[in-house]
Design a protein around this motif. Structure first.
Motif, mmCIF file in Angstrom:
data_model
loop_
_atom_site.group_PDB
_atom_site.id
_atom_site.type_symbol
_atom_site.label_atom_id
_atom_site.label_comp_id
_atom_site.label_asym_id
_atom_site.label_seq_id
_atom_site.Cartn_x
_atom_site.Cartn_y
_atom_site.Cartn_z
ATOM 1 N N SER B 36 139.106 116.720 34.487
ATOM 2 C CA SER B 36 138.103 116.861 33.430
ATOM 3 C C SER B 36 137.757 115.477 32.878
ATOM 4 O O SER B 36 136.594 115.136 32.692
ATOM 5 C CB SER B 36 138.636 117.740 32.287
ATOM 6 N N ALA B 40 134.134 112.849 33.177
ATOM 7 C CA ALA B 40 133.486 112.557 31.893
ATOM 8 C C ALA B 40 133.426 111.049 31.656
ATOM 9 O O ALA B 40 132.450 110.531 31.114
ATOM 10 C CB ALA B 40 134.245 113.248 30.754
ATOM 11 N N THR B 46 132.625 109.908 27.711
ATOM 12 C CA THR B 46 133.713 109.445 26.869
ATOM 13 C C THR B 46 134.154 108.078 27.393
ATOM 14 O O THR B 46 134.086 107.826 28.600
ATOM 15 C CB THR B 46 134.879 110.460 26.832
ATOM 16 N N SER B 115 143.099 121.051 31.535
ATOM 17 C CA SER B 115 141.952 121.932 31.346
ATOM 18 C C SER B 115 141.923 122.510 29.936
ATOM 19 O O SER B 115 140.874 122.558 29.283
ATOM 20 C CB SER B 115 141.988 123.063 32.384
ATOM 21 N N HIS B 118 141.103 119.848 27.292
ATOM 22 C CA HIS B 118 139.704 119.419 27.376
ATOM 23 C C HIS B 118 138.787 120.449 26.688
ATOM 24 O O HIS B 118 137.775 120.086 26.111
ATOM 25 C CB HIS B 118 139.334 119.250 28.854
ATOM 26 N N ASP B 120 136.611 122.721 27.651
ATOM 27 C CA ASP B 120 135.210 122.869 28.052
ATOM 28 C C ASP B 120 134.802 124.335 27.858
ATOM 29 O O ASP B 120 135.500 125.233 28.329
ATOM 30 C CB ASP B 120 135.079 122.471 29.528
ATOM 31 N N ALA B 123 134.829 126.350 31.006
ATOM 32 C CA ALA B 123 136.059 126.364 31.811
ATOM 33 C C ALA B 123 136.602 127.794 31.900
ATOM 34 O O ALA B 123 136.252 128.663 31.104
ATOM 35 C CB ALA B 123 137.096 125.436 31.194
ATOM 36 N N PHE B 156 133.326 123.479 20.712
ATOM 37 C CA PHE B 156 133.035 122.809 21.984
ATOM 38 C C PHE B 156 133.946 121.590 22.133
ATOM 39 O O PHE B 156 133.933 120.694 21.279
ATOM 40 C CB PHE B 156 131.589 122.289 22.008
ATOM 41 N N PHE B 157 134.724 121.525 23.184
ATOM 42 C CA PHE B 157 135.572 120.365 23.491
ATOM 43 C C PHE B 157 136.467 119.959 22.318
ATOM 44 O O PHE B 157 136.841 118.791 22.211
ATOM 45 C CB PHE B 157 134.698 119.159 23.921
ATOM 46 N N TYR B 193 131.164 125.959 37.610
ATOM 47 C CA TYR B 193 131.545 126.229 36.224
ATOM 48 C C TYR B 193 131.071 127.625 35.807
ATOM 49 O O TYR B 193 130.185 128.219 36.428
ATOM 50 C CB TYR B 193 130.939 125.184 35.280
ATOM 51 N N THR B 223 133.818 128.363 22.046
ATOM 52 C CA THR B 223 135.218 128.679 22.340
ATOM 53 C C THR B 223 135.269 130.044 23.023
ATOM 54 O O THR B 223 134.280 130.781 23.014
ATOM 55 C CB THR B 223 136.036 128.759 21.035
#
Lengths: 164, 287
Positions: B36, B40, B46, B115, B118, B120, B123, B156-157, B193, B223
């Motif tokens: 992940s 990115a 990031t 995972s 992260h 996502d 995910a 989110f994230f 994804y 989420t």
């Protein structure tokens, strides 16, 4: 800000290699540019296409999504390490015999993924082959002959095993 | 594509890792399998100044049973999770989830802890782990705390993980046999994804009545989303096709999915119902 190079020791195709690399150097660039092993290709560069697939400690991985420093201490096999002298690996031979390629760009990655599959599952059915190839994209063949080639390689490898 | 320049440390112990995190604060990111984080970083989404790679820290990998709980080390790969006999037998929905993450090469490197941390929204694992009522062990130099999935995923994230903490293990209560857990996924055809996915975990008593249900949707919010109306519609009922279809029909209640260039809101709402039904039916059919 620049960060100092770090020492790594990697075994590549059976040969011990020592180097000092920038932390951000990707394994694929280490193989291609530092070691001159250009058989490993860069396709999408975003972990999708699988052209950069190599084996790290026996597992098929995408070398564009791994840092060279993460391979410190690892055993790496690239497409250049598959043949023994002039004798092709059965999966390489299969791609030739079954016309599993056209332009050939994706082929090194396909061969590395297929070889890994056959090590973990010597008798895959077509669904298992297709599932294993989800991370390898081919823009030429339509995959039919690639699946045929892997089936053919599986038969050859089982035959060799049975006769040895 | 190269990530921006960063410093790299591979500590030999958690204590050493905590020291690095304390020293570098929010400039540091923890590296597990990197599947992940590295993509990115290559896209410059990031740009950590420092990576703290956990590869040399022992005790963070592997799967074990601790009483009535399955404990999965944060560095355990998706391939290891999907093929482990203990997971396949006791939590088939989790094995199914791990086996459809990314692709074979991604599963060989990507880790459960990576995972989850992260987070996502597209995910797979956060969805299933929420359905399984998993909890996450967050460790720091001050000790450890355990946070339930329902509280762990914040946005989110974004998770409950603090910059000085490391996610070290995932704890999942083992369901009674047969384990009625499942995962159904509509993947994006190119990236793999989640467009929409659903996980279900059902408990059924000897008389055939559903005594507890967790139905969770992925891809419809920042989420994992508990489909509480669907859960309520299953609980106390015999799991007939009519009951399951009626429950799934309520799965999209209260969701406000974000449209993207592949799937608009109405499509996601519709797929939420379809995939919730598939997940519920698959869980009910486990024996």
């Amino acid at each position: 800000m620049e960060h100092p190079a770090l020492p790594i020791n990697v075994t590549v195709n059976g040969k011990a290699r020592a180097a000092e690399v920038e932390p951000r150097l990707l394994l694929v660039h280490f193989l291609r540019e530092n070691l001159g092993l250009t058989g490993t290709h860069v396709g999408c560069d975003t972990s999708q296409c699988g052209a950069c697939t190599v084996h790290v400690d026996g597992l098929a991985v995408k070398s564009c999504t791994m840092l060279a420093v993460q391979a410190d201490g690892a055993d790496v096999t690239t497409i250049e390490g598959m043949a023994e002298g002039t004798a092709l690996h059965p999966v390489q031979e299969a791609f030739q015999e079954q016309h599993g390629l056209q332009c050939g760009y994706c082929t090194p990655g396909m061969v590395m993924t297929a070889a890994h599959l056959l090590e973990t599952n010597p008798e895959p059915d077509d669904d298992a082959i297709k599932h294993a190839l989800e991370g390898n994209l081919c823009r030429c063949t339509g995959y039919i002959n690639i699946v045929k080639a892997i089936r053919w390689a599986a038969d050859q490898m089982r035959g060799q095993h049975a006769s040895s | 594509m190269h990530p921006a320049s960063f410093g790299y440390h591979a500590p030999r112990s958690l204590v050493e890792a905590f020291g690095l995190l304390r020293e570098h604060g929010e400039d540091a990111k923890v590296l597990a399998g990197g599947h992940s984080l590295l993509p990115a970083m290559k896209l410059r989404l990031t740009q950590p100044e420092v990576l703290v790679d956990l590869r040399h820290v022992s005790g963070l990998s592997g799967i074990r049973v601790d009483g009535d709980t399955l404990v999965i080390g944060a560095l355990t790969t998706h391939t290891e999770v999907s093929t482990a006999e203990a997971v396949r037998r006791s939590l088939p929905g989790l094995a199914d989830t791990a086996s459809v993450i990314g692709d074979l090469q991604v599963r060989n490197r990507g880790t459960m802890g990576g995972s989850v941390a992260h987070a996502d929204p597209a995910a797979d694992l956060p969805v299933t782990l929420t359905a399984l009522d998993a909890s996450f062990v967050l460790t720091s130099s001050e000790g450890e705390r355990t946070v339930a999935a329902d509280e762990f995923f914040v946005d989110f994230f974004t998770t409950a993980l603090e910059p000085h903490e490391i996610l070290t293990a995932i704890r999942i209560p083992l369901p009674p046999s047969p384990a009625r857990t499942s995962y159904a996924k509509l993947p994006h055809p190119a990236s793999g994804y989640v467009v929409v996915s659903a996980a279900a975990a059902l408990s059924v008593d000897d008389a055939g009545a559903c005594t507890a249900a967790r139905v969770v949707l992925g891809g419809v919010a920042g989420t994992p989303h508990r489909a509480t109306a669907a859960e309520a519609a299953l609980t106390g009922q015999e799991l007939t096709p009519e009951v399951m279809t009626a429950a799934a029909a309520q799965a999209a209640d209260g969701i406000d999915p974000h449209a993207d260039s592949y799937a608009d809101e109405d499509y996601k709402r519709h797929m939420a119902v379809v995939y919730a039904r598939r997940a519920i039916e698959a869980a009910a059919a486990r024996a």
